[in-house]
Design a protein around this motif. Structure first.
Motif, PDB file in Angstrom:
ATOM      1  N   HIS A 238       0.938  -1.256   0.003  1.00  0.00           N
ATOM      2  CA  HIS A 238       0.030  -0.079  -0.083  1.00  0.00           C
ATOM      3  C   HIS A 238       0.783   1.338   0.110  1.00  0.00           C
ATOM      4  CE1 HIS A 238      -3.726   2.265   2.139  1.00  0.00           C
ATOM      5  NE2 HIS A 238      -2.520   3.117   1.715  1.00  0.00           N
ATOM      6  N   THR A 239       1.163   1.843  -1.032  1.00  0.00           N
ATOM      7  CA  THR A 239       1.915   3.027  -1.037  1.00  0.00           C
ATOM      8  C   THR A 239       1.342   4.105  -2.145  1.00  0.00           C
ATOM      9  OG1 THR A 239       3.585   2.805  -3.033  1.00  0.00           O
ATOM     10  CG2 THR A 239       4.173   1.526  -1.033  1.00  0.00           C
ATOM     11  N   HIS A 240       1.861   5.196  -1.972  1.00  0.00           N
ATOM     12  CA  HIS A 240       1.375   6.525  -2.902  1.00  0.00           C
ATOM     13  C   HIS A 240       2.727   7.046  -3.118  1.00  0.00           C
ATOM     14  CE1 HIS A 240      -2.858   6.582  -0.929  1.00  0.00           C
ATOM     15  NE2 HIS A 240      -2.085   6.243   0.116  1.00  0.00           N
ATOM     16  N   ALA A 241       3.625   5.913  -3.955  1.00  0.00           N
ATOM     17  CA  ALA A 241       4.785   6.509  -4.118  1.00  0.00           C
ATOM     18  C   ALA A 241       5.166   7.507  -5.298  1.00  0.00           C
ATOM     19  CB  ALA A 241       6.071   5.216  -4.300  1.00  0.00           C
ATOM     20  N   VAL A 242       4.160   7.733  -5.808  1.00  0.00           N
ATOM     21  CA  VAL A 242       4.343   8.739  -6.868  1.00  0.00           C
ATOM     22  C   VAL A 242       3.608   9.887  -6.704  1.00  0.00           C
ATOM     23  CG1 VAL A 242       3.748   9.232  -9.475  1.00  0.00           C
ATOM     24  CG2 VAL A 242       4.548   6.971  -8.839  1.00  0.00           C
ATOM     25  N   PHE A 243       4.405  11.164  -6.558  1.00  0.00           N
ATOM     26  CA  PHE A 243       3.665  12.385  -6.166  1.00  0.00           C
ATOM     27  C   PHE A 243       4.398  13.625  -6.573  1.00  0.00           C
ATOM     28  CE2 PHE A 243       5.353  10.667  -2.180  1.00  0.00           C
ATOM     29  CZ  PHE A 243       6.316  11.630  -1.794  1.00  0.00           C
ATOM     30  N   GLY A 244       4.020  14.877  -6.614  1.00  0.00           N
ATOM     31  CA  GLY A 244       4.654  15.876  -6.862  1.00  0.00           C
ATOM     32  C   GLY A 244       4.787  16.612  -5.492  1.00  0.00           C
ATOM     33  N   GLY A 245       6.186  17.333  -5.400  1.00  0.00           N
ATOM     34  CA  GLY A 245       6.126  18.214  -4.056  1.00  0.00           C
ATOM     35  C   GLY A 245       6.249  17.476  -2.755  1.00  0.00           C
ATOM     36  N   ASN A 246       6.095  18.077  -1.741  1.00  0.00           N
ATOM     37  CA  ASN A 246       6.012  17.304  -0.564  1.00  0.00           C
ATOM     38  C   ASN A 246       5.225  18.336   0.508  1.00  0.00           C
ATOM     39  OD1 ASN A 246       7.869  18.870   1.502  1.00  0.00           O
ATOM     40  ND2 ASN A 246       9.393  18.228  -0.046  1.00  0.00           N
ATOM     41  N   ARG A 247       5.083  17.683   1.752  1.00  0.00           N
ATOM     42  CA  ARG A 247       4.116  18.494   2.678  1.00  0.00           C
ATOM     43  C   ARG A 247       4.884  18.846   3.893  1.00  0.00           C
ATOM     44  NH1 ARG A 247      -0.740  15.610   0.636  1.00  0.00           N
ATOM     45  NH2 ARG A 247      -1.598  15.444   2.983  1.00  0.00           N
ATOM     46  N   ALA A 248       6.179  19.018   3.869  1.00  0.00           N
ATOM     47  CA  ALA A 248       6.934  19.453   5.218  1.00  0.00           C
ATOM     48  C   ALA A 248       6.422  20.746   5.962  1.00  0.00           C
ATOM     49  CB  ALA A 248       8.468  19.270   4.735  1.00  0.00           C
ATOM     50  N   ALA A 249       5.802  21.487   4.893  1.00  0.00           N
ATOM     51  CA  ALA A 249       5.479  22.638   5.572  1.00  0.00           C
ATOM     52  C   ALA A 249       4.162  22.343   6.451  1.00  0.00           C
ATOM     53  CB  ALA A 249       4.786  23.808   4.622  1.00  0.00           C
ATOM     54  N   GLU A 250       3.271  21.581   5.807  1.00  0.00           N
ATOM     55  CA  GLU A 250       1.948  20.962   6.460  1.00  0.00           C
ATOM     56  C   GLU A 250       2.508  20.511   7.974  1.00  0.00           C
ATOM     57  OE1 GLU A 250      -0.661  18.697   4.334  1.00  0.00           O
ATOM     58  OE2 GLU A 250      -0.985  20.459   2.950  1.00  0.00           O
ATOM     59  N   PHE A 251       3.481  19.551   7.875  1.00  0.00           N
ATOM     60  CA  PHE A 251       3.879  19.043   8.916  1.00  0.00           C
ATOM     61  C   PHE A 251       4.281  19.907  10.095  1.00  0.00           C
ATOM     62  CE2 PHE A 251       8.001  16.891  10.793  1.00  0.00           C
ATOM     63  CZ  PHE A 251       7.229  16.093  11.913  1.00  0.00           C
ATOM     64  N   GLU A 252       4.786  21.033  10.097  1.00  0.00           N
ATOM     65  CA  GLU A 252       5.229  21.966  10.824  1.00  0.00           C
ATOM     66  C   GLU A 252       3.882  22.800  11.365  1.00  0.00           C
ATOM     67  OE1 GLU A 252       8.031  24.988   8.789  1.00  0.00           O
ATOM     68  OE2 GLU A 252       9.224  23.805  10.269  1.00  0.00           O
ATOM     69  N   GLN A 253       2.849  22.806  10.577  1.00  0.00           N
ATOM     70  CA  GLN A 253       1.558  23.510  11.129  1.00  0.00           C
ATOM     71  C   GLN A 253       0.926  22.597  11.691  1.00  0.00           C
ATOM     72  OE1 GLN A 253      -0.027  24.019   6.685  1.00  0.00           O
ATOM     73  NE2 GLN A 253      -1.571  25.385   8.180  1.00  0.00           N
ATOM     74  N   ARG A 254       1.007  21.078  11.589  1.00  0.00           N
ATOM     75  CA  ARG A 254       0.245  20.120  12.423  1.00  0.00           C
ATOM     76  C   ARG A 254       0.949  20.146  13.806  1.00  0.00           C
ATOM     77  NH1 ARG A 254       0.325  15.283  11.926  1.00  0.00           N
ATOM     78  NH2 ARG A 254       1.737  15.012  10.115  1.00  0.00           N
TER      79      ARG A 254
END
Ligand code: NIG
Ligand code: FE
Length: 402
Positions: A66-82
């Motif tokens: 179970h992976t979503h290994a293909v994607f653009g960008g990343n969400r490190a900024a959302e990690f900070e928000q969370r």
């Protein structure tokens, strides 16, 4: 013309158990396992190559189901928000979350998606992963879903790893369909899924059944079309709330229901009855700092096979290590190291509908295996990080050695 792999110990994982062979040998014929057993019982065969595995411990090649290994960008900024207290659901409601990865994925070229996914997959390969599932679901229009699925197919052609492709168009409502989620489901059912299937891009169909995604009724429509096309289904179910997606999955003979933190006992019984695999995703549980644990004891009690997987994705599980997931399955969900290994071999293969091809060391299966520099198989769940593997064999060929 057989290759003998010898001077090793092996855990076959047949029936989900170690079944330790203390002085093991494997005979492979091209890409296929011909025989596995104790060296003393080696059958007569014309052996052309002998490979000494230096006393290492052999397991089946690992399967990340179970992976979503293909994607653009990343969400490190959302990690900070969370980390500052904003929840995953609040970020999603404000146009971030999956929608932000959709924007980045639509904007990325096939070439860029391919390059970035390759880097992530290399990390898994170096840890002994020889079979991998990847979902679409960050394109959310026909062109962009096609682009993702084409990249998934290309990864499978270019890398020495078996890749299964899953269409997850029912992952989120795209911005063009805001407030019209039924119309998006119509589009998936009437055009997107049949077209992408007929282009040979889809092996299975998944959906996200959740209050912030799709209702069981909407998912059912997608499952009906998948079933008419002859495609197996699986489902993101009961991750953040109880929607009874798992029971719907069982009713459609789904290969698996995944996440399952909020799964209830009657739905476990339904899964047990239909043989639906429970895919547990401790990386997402950990990364979202969830506290609701999947009902592992009840799953055991009802005999529901448990797989575990990275759920590699930019939002809830930026996980590049399947062995770390094994550790988390043990430390966070109290699975045993034997269950964790079965969860990334036999039951992960079953969750992909390819148990006849991989997941155990048994005659007739693909010659995918790993010779680890460890004493006991529990070490695979015990060590945090590091690449323990020394030999990775994919379809009878050595593909990684350090
Ligand atoms: O498996 N649950 C839904 N989908 C992914 C997360 C997707 C994202 O946030 O980008 C998951 O956890
Ligand atoms: Fe997922």
């Amino acid at each position: 013309m057989y290759t003998l792999w010898h001077h090793c110990r092996a855990v076959t994982m047949s029936s989900g158990k170690y079944n330790l062979l203390s002085n093991a040998a494997l005979l492979t014929h091209g890409a296929v396992i011909f025989w596995v057993g104790e060296y003393d019982e080696l059958p007569d065969a014309l052996i052309t190559h002998r490979i000494d595995l230096g006393g290492r411990l052999v397991t089946p090649g690992l399967v990340d189901c179970h992976t979503h290994a293909v994607f653009g960008g990343n969400r490190a900024a959302e990690f900070e928000q969370r980390l500052q207290g904003v929840s995953y659901a609040e970020i999603a409601a404000a146009g971030g979350g999956i929608a932000s990865t959709v924007r980045d994925t639509r904007a990325a070229s096939e070439q860029l998606l391919l390059k970035q996914a390759t880097q992530r997959i290399q990390a898994l390969r170096q840890e002994g992963v020889t079979t991998l599932e990847i979902k679409s679901g960050y394109g959310l229009d026909l062109e962009s879903e096609r682009k993702m699925l084409r990249v998934i197919r290309q990864l499978g052609r270019e890398l020495p790893i078996a890749i299964r492709s899953t269409c997850l168009a029912a992952h989120a409502v795209p911005s063009e369909y805001q407030g019209r989620s039924d119309d998006w489901i119509d589009h998936i059912c009437n055009q997107l899924l049949p077209e992408l299937y007929h282009e040979g891009l889809v092996d299975a169909v998944d959906a996200f059944c959740e209050h912030l995604a799709f209702s069981p009724t909407q998912v059912e429509r997608v499952f009906q079309v998948a079933t008419e096309l002859g495609l197996p289904v699986k489902l993101h179910a009961e991750q953040l709330s109880l929607q009874h997606g798992a029971v719907l999955a069982a009713r459609f003979h789904a290969l698996s229901a995944d996440h399952l933190e909020y799964l209830c006992e009657p739905d476990i019984a339904a899964m047990a009855q239909q043989g639906t695999v429970a895919v547990l995703l401790p990386g997402a549980y950990y990364f979202l700092r969830e506290t609701q644990q999947p009902p592992v004891d009840l799953l055991r009690q009802y005999g529901v096979p448990m797989a575990i997987s990275s759920d590699m994705n930019p939002g809830t599980s930026p996980m590049l290590s399947l062995r770390l997931v094994m550790n988390m399955a043990c430390t966070l969900f109290r699975m045993t190291p034997e269950e964790a290994l079965a969860g990334v071999t036999l039951y992960a293969a079953r969750a992909l509908g390819i148990e006849d091809r991989c997941g155990t060391l048994e005659p007739g299966k693909e010659a995918n295996f790993v010779a680890w520099d460890i004493e006991h198989p529990a070490e695979l769940s015990y060590w945090l990080g590091g690449t323990l593997s020394k030999h990775v064999i994919f379809q009878g060929e050595e593909v990684y050695y350090d």
